[in-house]
Design an enzyme around this catalytic site. Structure first.
Site, PDB file in Angstrom:
ATOM      1  N   GLU A 117     -11.764 -39.186 -36.264  1.00 51.61           N
ATOM      2  CA  GLU A 117     -12.673 -38.083 -36.587  1.00 51.61           C
ATOM      3  C   GLU A 117     -12.257 -36.817 -35.852  1.00 51.61           C
ATOM      4  O   GLU A 117     -11.520 -36.866 -34.874  1.00 51.61           O
ATOM      5  CB  GLU A 117     -14.118 -38.437 -36.214  1.00 51.61           C
ATOM      6  CG  GLU A 117     -14.297 -39.147 -34.875  1.00 51.61           C
ATOM      7  CD  GLU A 117     -13.834 -38.400 -33.669  1.00 51.61           C
ATOM      8  OE1 GLU A 117     -14.089 -37.172 -33.602  1.00 51.61           O
ATOM      9  OE2 GLU A 117     -13.217 -39.003 -32.778  1.00 51.61           O
ATOM     10  N   GLU A 130      -9.766 -38.746 -32.823  1.00 41.54           N
ATOM     11  CA  GLU A 130      -8.725 -38.605 -33.856  1.00 41.54           C
ATOM     12  C   GLU A 130      -8.258 -39.947 -34.432  1.00 41.54           C
ATOM     13  O   GLU A 130      -7.453 -39.979 -35.334  1.00 41.54           O
ATOM     14  CB  GLU A 130      -7.492 -37.856 -33.338  1.00 41.54           C
ATOM     15  CG  GLU A 130      -7.738 -36.475 -32.799  1.00 41.54           C
ATOM     16  CD  GLU A 130      -6.463 -35.806 -32.278  1.00 41.54           C
ATOM     17  OE1 GLU A 130      -5.366 -36.387 -32.419  1.00 41.54           O
ATOM     18  OE2 GLU A 130      -6.565 -34.691 -31.732  1.00 41.54           O
TER      19      GLU A 130
END
Length: 346
Positions: free
Chosen positions: A169, A311
Site C-alpha cells: 500500500e 509498499e
C-alpha cells in the site's frame, strides 16, 4: 459485494497426516527445519496437495489518499502519495527492487489518489474517489464507495494467473486509518494502536492519538466490520480487503506485509475468519501497534527486521522463504531414497 463469498477452512486432517509424514521422512532430524516445515504443510493444505507448486507470484500495491490528513496527523504532505506512485511506475522504490530481485510481478493500483495520472503504463486505474473524507468529521467513505472498492479488489484478483499474492500500500495518513480500524475491531486502547507512522515526534503521536479518540467518540455507534471499514478506512485498505477475500476463496497463498496491510486483513478476518489459514505473515513491523495487532489475530510472523516502510516490501522479502519451504518438500531426498539411516531412539 461479499454476499456470494465463502472461504472454507484450508485444513484437511488426512492431507495433514500425509504432509507431516513426507516432511518427517526427509533426510533431517524431525522438526529441524523449524518454521519452514510448518510453512510447507500450510502451503500444501492451501493447494490441497502434498506436492505444491508456486506459480506466477505477484504483489499488488494499492494507493489512496486520506482526508484525515487535514488534522495534521502525518509528518509528510499528502502529495507524497502521488509522488511515490510515480516512483513505483519509474521502478525506483524499494518494492520495485525487491520484486525484481525475486521475480515477482508488481501491479500498481490507483484506488483513490488525489491526483490525476491519466493513462499510464504499469498503472491500473480503479479510483473510487479522489481520497476519503476526513473521518474526524464524517465517515471516510459511504457504504456504496466502500462496497465498490471491495468489488474492484476482487475483480483485480480474478485477472491474475498465479497462486501467490502479496499485498502492499501507499497512502499518506494510512497508519492513522489502520490504527483506528485496529482499535474498533479489537478493543485495544487507542494509545496502544498508534505509532510514529512516517516519523512523527512524540508530540505528533499524542496528537494522532487524540484525533483518533475524538473520531471514535463521534462514530461510537459503528460496530459491524464493513461499516467500521467505511467509517475509518481508506480506499486502498478497502480494495485490499476485497482482494484478500477473493484470493483466499481461490485458494491462493496470501503474503501479508506490515501494519496497514494487516489492518485490511483484520477486517477480512472479521468477515471471513477462515481467511487466516491462507495467510503467510511476512514480518513484524516496527510500527508500534503491529505486534499487538498480530497478537489479536493470534498469528506469528516469519521475520522481524524492524521494517516500517510498507509498499509490500516485507511480502517480497519473505517470498524466497516460501519458495524454500515448497522446494524442500518437493525436492529433498527421503531417508529411503538416500539410503540414510533414520533415528532409532530418543
Amino acid at each position: 459485494m461479499i454476499s456470494d463469498l465463502h472461504i472454507a477452512p484450508a485444513r484437511d486432517n488426512e492431507l495433514q497426516a500425509l504432509l507431516q509424514h513426507a516432511i518427517d521422512h526427509k533426510t533431517k532430524p524431525p522438526g529441524s527445519l523449524g518454521r519452514l516445515e510448518l510453512l510447507a504443510a500450510q502451503i500444501g493444505q492451501i493447494q490441497q496437495t502434498a506436492s505444491p507448486v508456486l506459480r506466477d507470484p505477484a504483489i499488488i500495491v494499492f494507493a489512496g489518499d486520506h482526508g484525515v490528513v487535514a488534522e495534521g496527523i502525518s509528518a509528510f504532505p499528502q502529495d507524497v502519495t502521488w509522488q511515490m506512485v510515480e516512483n513505483f511506475l519509474a521502478g525506483g522504490a524499494a518494492i520495485n527492487v525487491f520484486a525484481r530481485q525475486n521475480g515477482i510481478a508488481l501491479h500498481i493500483v490507483d484506488s483513490g489518489v488525489r491526483h490525476e495520472f491519466g493513462q499510464r503504463n504499469g498503472l491500473t486505474g480503479r479510483k473510487v474517489a479522489p481520497g476519503t473524507q476526513n473521518f474526524a468529521k464524517q465517515p471516510a467513505m459511504s457504504a456504496v464507495q466502500c462496497a465498490e472498492a471491495i468489488r474492484h479488489g476482487r475483480e483485480l484478483v480474478r485477472g491474475l494467473s498465479g497462486n501467490v499474492l502479496g499485498f502492499g500500500e501507499m497512502g499518506i495518513g494510512n497508519t492513522t486509518a489502520a490504527a483506528a480500524l485496529m482499535h474498533k475491531l479489537t478493543g485495544i486502547p487507542v494509545a496502544d494502536c498508534v505509532g510514529a507512522g512516517t516519523g512523527l515526534s512524540p508530540q505528533g503521536i499524542r496528537h494522532k492519538q487524540q484525533v483518533i479518540e475524538a473520531a471514535v467518540a463521534l462514530h461510537a455507534g459503528v460496530t459491524a466490520p464493513q461499516e467500521v471499514l467505511a467509517c475509518f478506512g481508506g480506499l486502498e485498505i478497502a480494495m485490499m480487503t476485497g482482494a484478500m477475500l477473493e484470493a483466499a476463496q481461490r485458494r491462493m497463498v496470501l503474503l501479508i506485509d506490515g501494519f496497514i496491510v494487516s489492518s485490511a486483513l483484520l477486517v477480512a478476518a472479521r468477515l471471513q475468519p477462515a481467511i487466516l489459514d491462507y495467510c503467510v505473515f511476512s514480518h513484524q513491523s516496527d510500527e508500534s501497534g503491529h505486534a499487538r495487532m498480530l497478537d489479536a489475530l493470534q498469528v506469528s510472523p516469519l521475520l522481524k527486521l524492524d521494517l516500517r516502510l510498507g509498499e509490500g516490501t516485507g511480502a517480497a522479502l519473505v517470498y524466497p522463504m516460501v519458495q524454500a519451504a515448497v522446494n524442500f518438500l518437493n525436492q529433498m531426498a527421503t531417508f529411503g531414497d538416500a539410503r540414510v539411516s533414520e533415528k532409532t531412539a530418543d
